[in-house]
Enzyme design. Structure first.
Site, PDB file in Angstrom:
ATOM      1  CG  ASP A 265      -1.974   1.076   1.423  1.00 35.25           C
ATOM      2  OD1 ASP A 265      -2.044   1.934   0.115  1.00 35.25           O
ATOM      3  OD2 ASP A 265      -2.387   1.378   1.664  1.00 35.25           O
ATOM      4  CE  LYS A 272       0.071   4.222   3.415  1.00 37.31           C
ATOM      5  NZ  LYS A 272      -0.788   3.777   4.573  1.00 37.31           N
ATOM      6  CG  ASP A 283      -2.771  -2.678   4.047  1.00 37.40           C
ATOM      7  OD1 ASP A 283      -3.194  -2.759   5.252  1.00 37.40           O
ATOM      8  OD2 ASP A 283      -2.793  -1.694   2.841  1.00 37.40           O
ATOM      9  CG  ASP A 342      -3.228   6.132   2.777  1.00 36.43           C
ATOM     10  OD1 ASP A 342      -2.904   4.954   2.183  1.00 36.43           O
ATOM     11  OD2 ASP A 342      -2.646   5.711   3.760  1.00 36.43           O
ATOM     12  CD  GLU A 344      -6.050   0.876   0.268  1.00 36.60           C
ATOM     13  OE1 GLU A 344      -5.417  -0.393   1.608  1.00 36.60           O
ATOM     14  OE2 GLU A 344      -5.661   2.057   0.716  1.00 36.60           O
ATOM     15  NE  ARG A 346     -12.083   3.230   4.335  1.00 36.39           N
ATOM     16  CZ  ARG A 346     -12.114   3.625   5.113  1.00 36.39           C
ATOM     17  NH1 ARG A 346     -12.476   5.118   4.884  1.00 36.39           N
ATOM     18  NH2 ARG A 346     -10.866   3.973   6.185  1.00 36.39           N
TER      19      ARG A 346
END
Length: 523
Positions: A265, A272, A283, A342, A344, A346
């Site tokens: 991620d 990030k 992740d 970010d 993502e 969900r």
């Protein structure tokens, strides 16, 4: 540790500690109940009975303590005598720490775990976390010698007979699942991409005689999986939805475990920073735990329909990446305006739970994910956060966590107050909250639930494992033991039956149960 094999045996046999180093581990009052006749063969001629008793008398756990018995070959270690009500009676986290620090070195070693019968499962899983499988250290690659750690349980209390063969097999499969999940999470994305993760799924499927269903790349877009496709479309390795299904004769209900498998991620275009991006190989912890637990559950016999749904993608940056302001149509039929790329996890899980509901006909849907950094603030480093539409299942998750060592604590479930955080002027919802001070971990879970509907009559459970998925730089395999315990009533294995939170024993107020429409039986 990568070349260490764990062996669970009813009796580890006798051996000079100089040839087979030894760690004896347990709560102090349990260690005092171990007769000298039981440990003599593992300690003599190096340790006398007088020295053994003297060592026990010096232990003063606060919260733990240890004492060498013979040079660096034999050690006795004491766990906390008491734990608080939100901890596991097994003191599982301290078991892992003591094994890492106190187990003597050697090619063939032995651990004698002294505990009561209900703590066997949690203790074994805690032991497994001390032996990660992944390493790329050059020195480790040159050491090809296979090492073994033999684990023997000495039971005290009411059920103090020998550990049965069926229990040993269950422990082997459960700890294999924990170590599998940890290995996947520890492996960096240049090796554990979506293609490699699918290979892991295929490998488990082949072992269990199950052919996985796989939907990926442009087929995801064609079939309406806008969440998974939108998150992963910019990556070199395409996104995928994969499903392993176990459908035995006589099943009375259908359960779906949905795992977030973001193999890396970056944050996408909402990228990030240099301090928050390292570690994002973890992740995929939810999907890894689902895979490890599914393998163990089926190997031990599972009586109900069980589907493991893996939502795999790499949230990358590129010309084809999703942009803030883009709108995606998800598998639920609802539209989502992207205001944070970010957020993502969900999105992929929304497609996963929708698929579990619409295509698999699940009665119980549990999603597991490293979803929010706010989870660590809400429930800490050791306790996963649970959000569910059922008071009964919320209590069951907490109880299962205490029984298996994968601790859990509830989040606020109140969609009528919180879901307005996702209000969009141009779509059904946005994907990130307007106010980050308003229970963001709860809100993130509610986003997922909205794609099966807050009025859905089944049981929905969301587990956010962002913090406990790792301890320092190492993955923990968190979630495997929790899933096995939580659904232990559907297992054919007596040990998993024992650690399962029984429906009649879950501590929920009678009024809550009377109002709770989500009364699927606890499996």
């Amino acid at each position: 540790m990568a070349n260490v094999g764990l062996q669970f045996q009813a009796s580890a046999g006798d051996s000079d500690p100089q040839s087979r180093p030894l760690l004896l581990l347990g709560q102090l009052h349990h260690l005092h109940r171990v007769p000298w006749s039981h440990v003599r063969g593992k300690l003599q001629p190096r340790v006398t009975e007088e020295l053994w008793q003297a060592a026990l008398s010096t232990l003063n756990p606060n919260p733990t303590d240890s004492c060498p018995l013979y040079l660096n070959y034999a050690t006795v270690a004491a766990l906390p005598c008491r734990v608080s009500r939100h901890n596991s009676p097994s003191a599982a986290h301290f078991i892992t720490r003591l094994v890492r620090t106190c187990l003597p070195p050697g090619a063939h070693r032995c651990i004698v775990m002294v505990c009561e019968q209900p703590e066997v499962f949690a203790s074994a899983c805690a032991l497994a976390r001390a032996f990660p499988l992944f390493t790329h250290r050059s020195g480790a690659s040159r050491r090809l010698e296979k090492k073994t750690v033999t684990v023997e349980f000495f039971l005290v209390g009411q059920d103090n007979g020998p550990v049965e063969v069926s229990t040993l097999q269950c422990l082997a499969n459960a700890t294999d699942g924990v170590r599998l999940a940890a290995r996947i999470v520890d492996t960096p994305c240049n090796e554990m991409n979506t293609d490699t993760f699918l290979e892991e799924i295929n490998k488990v499927g082949k072992e269990l005689g199950i052919i996985p269903t796989i939907i990926r790349d442009e087929e995801l877009k064609t079939r309406g999986f806008g969440g998974i496709y939108g998150v992963g479309k910019a990556a070199l390795h395409p996104p995928a939805l994969a499903v392993l299904s176990h459908t035995p004769d006589g099943a009375t209900q259908t359960i779906a475990w949905v795992g977030k498998g973001i193999v890396y991620d970056t944050g996408g275009l909402s990228i990030k920073g240099k301090t928050t991006m390292p570690g994002m190989k973890r992740d995929c912890g939810g999907a890894a735990a689902v895979l490890g637990a599914f393998r163990a559950a089926i190997k031990q016999g599972f009586k109900d329909n069980l589907h493991a749904v893996f939502c795999l993608a790499e949230n990358s940056v590129g010309p084809n990446a999703t942009r803030p302001d883009d709108i995606h149509l998800l598998y639920s039929g609802k539209t989502v305006e992207i205001n944070n790329t970010d957020a993502e996890g969900r999105l992929v899980l929304a497609d996963g739970v929708s698929y579990a509901c619409k295509d698999l006909g699940a009665d119980i849907i549990l999603d597991m994910a490293t979803l929010t950094g706010a989870q660590g603030i809400a429930t800490g480093k050791y306790h996963a956060a649970v959000l569910t539409n059922s008071a009964e299942w919320e209590a069951a998750c907490v109880k299962a966590g205490r029984k298996c060592g994968d601790l859990v604590h509830p989040l606020v479930y109140c969609p009528e107050l919180h879901f307005s955080e996702f209000t969009s002027a141009v779509a059904d919802m946005k994907n990130s909250v307007a106010d980050r001070d308003n229970s963001p971990s709860s809100c993130a879970g509610l986003f997922i639930a909205s794609h099966i509907g807050f009025d859905w009559p089944g049981v929905w459970v969301h587990l956010d494992i962002a913090a406990p998925v790792h301890a320092g730089e190492r993955a923990t395999g968190f979630g495997v033991a929790l899933l096995l315990a939580l659904f232990g009533r559907a297992s054919e294995d007596p040990l998993l039956n024992l650690v399962s939170p029984l429906g009649c024993e879950v501590d929920v107020e009678e009024g809550d149960l009377g109002r709770d429409s989500k009364r699927r039986r606890l499996v």
